[in-house]
Design a protein around this motif. Structure first.
Motif, short mmCIF file in Angstrom:
data_model
loop_
_atom_site.label_atom_id
_atom_site.label_comp_id
_atom_site.label_asym_id
_atom_site.label_seq_id
_atom_site.Cartn_x
_atom_site.Cartn_y
_atom_site.Cartn_z
N SER A 1 77.96 78.98 22.59
CA SER A 1 78.88 78.97 23.66
C SER A 1 79.44 80.25 24.07
N TRP B 1 78.99 83.36 19.27
CA TRP B 1 79.67 82.96 20.55
C TRP B 1 79.86 84.32 22.00
N THR C 1 79.06 80.59 33.83
CA THR C 1 78.25 79.14 33.05
C THR C 1 79.14 79.36 31.82
N SER C 2 80.75 79.58 31.63
CA SER C 2 80.84 79.23 30.76
C SER C 2 81.53 77.67 30.12
N SER C 3 82.14 77.26 28.46
CA SER C 3 82.29 76.06 28.68
C SER C 3 83.69 75.65 28.05
N ARG D 1 85.67 73.07 19.19
CA ARG D 1 84.57 72.71 19.88
C ARG D 1 83.85 73.31 20.15
N SER E 1 85.54 75.23 34.36
CA SER E 1 85.70 73.95 33.37
C SER E 1 86.30 74.44 32.36
N GLN E 2 86.99 73.18 31.41
CA GLN E 2 87.68 73.08 30.94
C GLN E 2 89.06 74.35 30.23
#
Length: 303
Positions: free
Chosen positions: A110, A135, A193-195, A105, A265-266
């Motif tokens: 990232s 990343w 700001t992380s995914s 992913r 998030s996630q």
């Protein structure tokens, strides 16, 4: 032979073996090497991230476990790995699984938040050496050593932003002063700001990371158990309802709060083992993660 030539040789051997299906003996004959040399360079290719493995799983039992976990705990996803033959290998197995899950992913640039603990430290090192993207890793807690590259990480493809502080401070006053420092507030902004956010769960056994690293001793754990603690998440010791059990200890932590973690998030929790069943259950009940990566036996016990 130069480093570049070494890498080209390793790439060639890995290609012949994994892509062309050649035997180790045939590769050795083709390249004028010994079979032992070919075996050594194949292993080096894995360690350097030249070759990575992704397994397509067709085990209906594990798929059924994942579906039931998602339904019971209102998760977005679950990833169940085979139970290791030896319980001491759970950390390694879960770290590999987390690396595989996140690697699929990852995209360029990232930002991934990384929590505290042995499992996450190992997963971070695997991911940083095996990923093909550029990343950024952001620590969720203090404790710099836990996030540094280990001896296995010959190629480390990640930028790191770490809290320049221990996990636990001596007093609330020192902690409060430190968290206002511009370096720490900037890391907090980066984390927002992380995914993806990876964290684990700490049990209350003698092999807990915070005991092995000298932050707490066994008498502390006896005290915390008396208060109803079932384990910790990012250093926050909680009871079965996900409530903090000792406000003083918690006020001295350099760590992301559980409320902040819940809003990220996630969020991916990577944890397994009988000694961690209660803390995993508490974290799931509290809704701290959206994805669970665990072992088959732990999944069965959670259900």
């Amino acid at each position: 032979m130069s480093d570049t030539a070494d890498l080209r040789l390793i790439e060639k051997i890995c290609w012949y073996y994994y892509c062309d299906g050649m035997t180790q003996q045939n590769i050795a004959k083709l390249l004028g090497l010994s079979r032992l040399k070919v075996i050594k360079l194949l292993e080096e290719g894995r360690q350097k991230g030249i070759v990575s493995f992704y397994i397509t799983r067709l085990d209906n039992n594990k798929l059924d476990l994942e579906k039931k976990l998602i339904e019971k705990y209102a998760l977005e996803n679950a990833y169940v790995v085979p139970e290791p033959e030896n319980s001491h290998n759970i950390t390694e197995s879960l770290a590999r699984a987390a690396c595989s899950y996140v690697n699929l992913r990852l995209t360029n640039d990232s930002v991934i938040n990384i929590g505290y603990g042995k499992t996450l430290s190992l997963a971070f090192n695997y991911l940083a050496s095996e990923s093909q993207c550029n990343w950024t890793a952001v620590s969720l807690t203090g404790g710099v050593n836990n996030y540094l590259p280990n001896a296995r990480s010959d190629i480390f493809k990640a930028k790191m932003y770490l809290y320049p502080a221990p996990l636990l401070m001596k007093s609330k006053e020192i902690r409060d002063t430190l968290v206002e420092h511009p370096d720490l507030t900037w890391i907090k902004r980066m984390a927002s700001t992380s995914s993806m956010t990876l964290f684990s769960a700490g049990g209350l056994d003698e092999h807990a990371t915070v005991i092995e690293q000298g932050l707490f001793d066994r008498s502390d754990f006896i005290y915390l158990k008396r208060l109803g603690a079932v384990g910790d998440i990012l250093g926050h010791f909680i009871n079965k309802n996900g409530e903090i059990v000792d406000a003083d200890i918690d006020s001295r932590l350099i760590s992301t709060s559980l409320d902040t973690l819940k809003s990220m998030s996630q969020t991916i929790m990577v944890a397994g083992g009988s000694e961690k069943l209660q803390i995993i259950t508490a974290a799931l009940t509290k809704g701290l993660c959206k994805v669970l990566i665990t072992t088959e036996k732990t999944a069965q016990n959670l259900l």
